[in-house]
Design a protein around this motif. Structure first.
Motif, PDB file in Angstrom:
ATOM      1  N   UNK A 122       0.544  -2.162 -18.140  1.00  0.00           N
ATOM      2  CA  UNK A 122      -0.620  -2.507 -18.913  1.00  0.00           C
ATOM      3  C   UNK A 122      -1.968  -2.284 -18.327  1.00  0.00           C
ATOM      4  N   UNK A 123      -3.138  -1.947 -19.135  1.00  0.00           N
ATOM      5  CA  UNK A 123      -4.643  -1.816 -18.277  1.00  0.00           C
ATOM      6  C   UNK A 123      -4.869  -3.079 -18.009  1.00  0.00           C
ATOM      7  N   UNK A 124      -5.746  -3.211 -16.746  1.00  0.00           N
ATOM      8  CA  UNK A 124      -6.082  -4.267 -16.195  1.00  0.00           C
ATOM      9  C   UNK A 124      -6.986  -5.145 -17.074  1.00  0.00           C
ATOM     10  N   UNK A 125      -7.645  -4.681 -18.119  1.00  0.00           N
ATOM     11  CA  UNK A 125      -8.532  -5.378 -18.910  1.00  0.00           C
ATOM     12  C   UNK A 125      -7.806  -6.383 -19.847  1.00  0.00           C
ATOM     13  N   UNK A 167       3.980 -16.343 -15.387  1.00  0.00           N
ATOM     14  CA  UNK A 167       3.073 -15.745 -14.294  1.00  0.00           C
ATOM     15  C   UNK A 167       2.445 -14.456 -15.027  1.00  0.00           C
ATOM     16  N   UNK A 168       1.079 -14.445 -15.049  1.00  0.00           N
ATOM     17  CA  UNK A 168       0.318 -13.244 -15.842  1.00  0.00           C
ATOM     18  C   UNK A 168      -1.052 -12.671 -14.928  1.00  0.00           C
ATOM     19  N   UNK A 169      -0.941 -11.504 -14.770  1.00  0.00           N
ATOM     20  CA  UNK A 169      -1.906 -10.856 -13.755  1.00  0.00           C
ATOM     21  C   UNK A 169      -2.547  -9.670 -14.348  1.00  0.00           C
ATOM     22  N   UNK A 170      -3.604  -9.048 -13.659  1.00  0.00           N
ATOM     23  CA  UNK A 170      -3.983  -7.842 -14.260  1.00  0.00           C
ATOM     24  C   UNK A 170      -3.823  -6.593 -13.046  1.00  0.00           C
ATOM     25  N   UNK A 171      -3.295  -6.859 -12.066  1.00  0.00           N
ATOM     26  CA  UNK A 171      -3.090  -6.110 -10.979  1.00  0.00           C
ATOM     27  C   UNK A 171      -2.050  -6.447  -9.995  1.00  0.00           C
ATOM     28  N   UNK A 172      -1.585  -5.450  -9.236  1.00  0.00           N
ATOM     29  CA  UNK A 172      -0.655  -5.973  -7.876  1.00  0.00           C
ATOM     30  C   UNK A 172      -1.065  -5.326  -6.886  1.00  0.00           C
ATOM     31  N   UNK A 173      -0.912  -6.220  -5.813  1.00  0.00           N
ATOM     32  CA  UNK A 173      -1.297  -6.067  -4.323  1.00  0.00           C
ATOM     33  C   UNK A 173      -0.178  -5.851  -3.484  1.00  0.00           C
ATOM     34  N   UNK A 174      -0.173  -5.055  -2.639  1.00  0.00           N
ATOM     35  CA  UNK A 174       0.923  -4.838  -1.656  1.00  0.00           C
ATOM     36  C   UNK A 174       0.485  -4.735  -0.349  1.00  0.00           C
ATOM     37  N   UNK A 175       1.329  -5.504   0.658  1.00  0.00           N
ATOM     38  CA  UNK A 175       1.289  -5.596   1.987  1.00  0.00           C
ATOM     39  C   UNK A 175       2.518  -5.114   2.796  1.00  0.00           C
ATOM     40  N   UNK A 176       2.224  -4.817   3.914  1.00  0.00           N
ATOM     41  CA  UNK A 176       3.461  -4.535   4.893  1.00  0.00           C
ATOM     42  C   UNK A 176       4.208  -5.676   5.551  1.00  0.00           C
ATOM     43  N   UNK A 177       3.327  -6.693   5.783  1.00  0.00           N
ATOM     44  CA  UNK A 177       4.006  -7.894   6.429  1.00  0.00           C
ATOM     45  C   UNK A 177       3.376  -9.139   5.634  1.00  0.00           C
ATOM     46  N   UNK A 178       4.219 -10.330   5.633  1.00  0.00           N
ATOM     47  CA  UNK A 178       3.799 -11.436   5.075  1.00  0.00           C
ATOM     48  C   UNK A 178       2.393 -12.143   6.149  1.00  0.00           C
ATOM     49  N   UNK A 179       1.511 -12.561   5.421  1.00  0.00           N
ATOM     50  CA  UNK A 179       0.187 -12.886   6.088  1.00  0.00           C
ATOM     51  C   UNK A 179      -0.665 -11.773   6.598  1.00  0.00           C
ATOM     52  N   UNK A 180      -0.129 -10.432   6.102  1.00  0.00           N
ATOM     53  CA  UNK A 180      -1.093  -9.307   6.652  1.00  0.00           C
ATOM     54  C   UNK A 180      -1.968  -8.757   5.495  1.00  0.00           C
ATOM     55  N   UNK A 181      -2.526  -8.012   5.640  1.00  0.00           N
ATOM     56  CA  UNK A 181      -3.492  -7.390   4.465  1.00  0.00           C
ATOM     57  C   UNK A 181      -3.000  -6.979   3.304  1.00  0.00           C
ATOM     58  N   UNK A 182      -3.352  -7.135   2.227  1.00  0.00           N
ATOM     59  CA  UNK A 182      -2.831  -6.540   1.192  1.00  0.00           C
ATOM     60  C   UNK A 182      -3.906  -5.548   0.339  1.00  0.00           C
ATOM     61  N   UNK A 183      -3.309  -4.553  -0.229  1.00  0.00           N
ATOM     62  CA  UNK A 183      -4.203  -3.553  -0.823  1.00  0.00           C
ATOM     63  C   UNK A 183      -3.748  -3.388  -2.397  1.00  0.00           C
ATOM     64  N   UNK A 184      -4.763  -3.393  -3.052  1.00  0.00           N
ATOM     65  CA  UNK A 184      -4.559  -3.124  -4.463  1.00  0.00           C
ATOM     66  C   UNK A 184      -3.817  -2.100  -4.762  1.00  0.00           C
TER      67      UNK A 184
END
Length: 139
Positions: A112-115, A88-105
């Motif tokens: 590593x840099x997003x690029x 599993x590979x990505x370029x950023x991580x998002x975090x939320x306070x609750x499952x199904x709730x909004x996620x923030x970058x």
């Protein structure tokens, strides 16, 4: 949300980061339990990562965060070769306070840099939310 990779906590393919969340609103915000951590690719799509909530460094300590104050958690993951089809590979991580709730970058420090699309999470463990950063990456 800020994720700071902890180079002193590297062990083989294992990595750790301190997650700091700050209440940027003008209202008190209640937090506790576990954060939702999501690896995201360049197309802004969630990447499927086997994830487990763990009671580290202990049970969560629920807190009411006044505006401008924060709470902390630790995450631990296993890296993999991004060229592998099962990595599993990505370029950023998002975090939320609750499952199904909004996620923030999250703001990423030491990643590593997003690029590069070089963040790999073969598996992920998410520690409990704590009112202090004391011990949250000591597991």
């Amino acid at each position: 949300m800020t994720l700071t990779e902890q180079p002193q906590r590297r062990e083989g393919d294992s990595r750790m980061a301190l997650v700091q969340l700050t209440n940027a609103s003008s209202h008190t915000c209640g937090v506790g339990g576990w954060l939702v951590i999501t690896l995201v690719n360049a197309a802004d799509k969630a990447v499927n990562v086997p994830t487990k909530d763990v009671a580290e460094p202990g049970e969560s300590v629920p807190a009411d965060l006044a505006p401008g104050t924060g709470a902390f958690a630790g995450i631990k993951w296993t890296i993999c070769d991004k060229a592998a089809t099962d990595c599993p590979t990505g370029n950023t991580v998002k975090v939320g306070l609750a499952k199904g709730g909004p996620l923030v970058a999250a703001t990423l420090e030491g990643f590593p840099s997003p690029e590069q699309s070089g963040i790999t999470f073969k598996s992920l463990q998410v520690g409990t939310v704590q009112p202090s950063n004391q011990g949250v990456v000591a597991w």
